[in-house]
Design an enzyme around this catalytic site. Structure first.
Site, short mmCIF file in Angstrom:
data_model
loop_
_atom_site.label_atom_id
_atom_site.label_comp_id
_atom_site.label_asym_id
_atom_site.label_seq_id
_atom_site.Cartn_x
_atom_site.Cartn_y
_atom_site.Cartn_z
CG ASP A 125 -0.48 2.90 6.14
OD1 ASP A 125 -0.88 3.63 5.68
OD2 ASP A 125 -0.57 3.85 6.82
CD GLU A 181 -4.93 0.86 -2.44
OE1 GLU A 181 -5.37 -0.08 -1.27
OE2 GLU A 181 -5.39 2.38 -1.89
CG ASP A 230 -1.95 1.14 1.23
OD1 ASP A 230 -1.98 1.74 0.16
OD2 ASP A 230 -1.65 1.49 2.73
#
Length: 178
Positions: free
Chosen positions: A143, A71, A11
């Site tokens: 996260d 992502e 991410d």
């Protein structure tokens, strides 16, 4: 017995990049590691990018994933933030590709849909489902949970039941193939 596949999920972020490593064996998912790569907020962008590249390289070296998933960037209201996020994502992609890893990309909507079942899920819902799916005793940092969710999305889409039932890769939406 099914072979084990190790997946690294990323991410990306210019301040905090989350990562998660899972093993997939058949339909089962196992937690390996997760964490956050934090960059100094006052450092020049080039230095922050270097931190991301270096630390992702270390994660790859230590955990030896066979596949990676990242992502995708969403367009923010603030164009400068979107550009910085894109640069952090580019750093992550460069680090992964330099280690010869095959990389897949997923939107935030796809990640939430795969892990929670709805694309408009809150971060807390994603964290909760990551804990449930991996049988964790505690909740990872947001996260890091997102990195794990990206890895789980890749596993579910490519190694899970959905991939076996739908080998063509067509998306199923409202009971129809599209």
């Amino acid at each position: 017995m099914s072979a084990t596949v190790r997946i690294l999920g990323i991410d990306p972020g210019s301040r905090v990049t989350g990562f998660g490593v899972i093993d997939v064996r058949g339909r089962d998912h196992f937690y390996v590691a997760s964490g956050c790569i934090k960059t100094p907020a006052d450092a020049p962008l080039a230095d922050r990018i270097a931190v991301i590249v270096r630390h992702i390289g270390e994660v790859v070296t230590v955990y030896k994933p066979q596949q990676a998933a990242v992502e995708q960037v969403f367009v923010n209201v603030n164009p400068a933030s979107t550009l910085m996020l894109g640069q952090a994502r580019g750093a992550a992609l460069a680090a992964l590709v330099s280690h010869k890893l095959p990389v897949s990309e997923y939107t935030a909507l796809q990640v939430k849909q795969a892990v929670v079942g709805k694309g408009k899920a809150a971060k807390e819902q994603v964290q909760h489902m990551v804990v449930q799916m991996l049988g964790l005793s505690g909740t990872p940092q947001p996260d890091a949970a997102d990195g794990l969710a990206v890895a789980l999305t890749h596993a579910l889409r490519n190694h899970g039941l959905a991939a076996k039932l739908n080998p063509s890769g067509m998306q199923v939406k409202r009971g129809r193939f599209q």
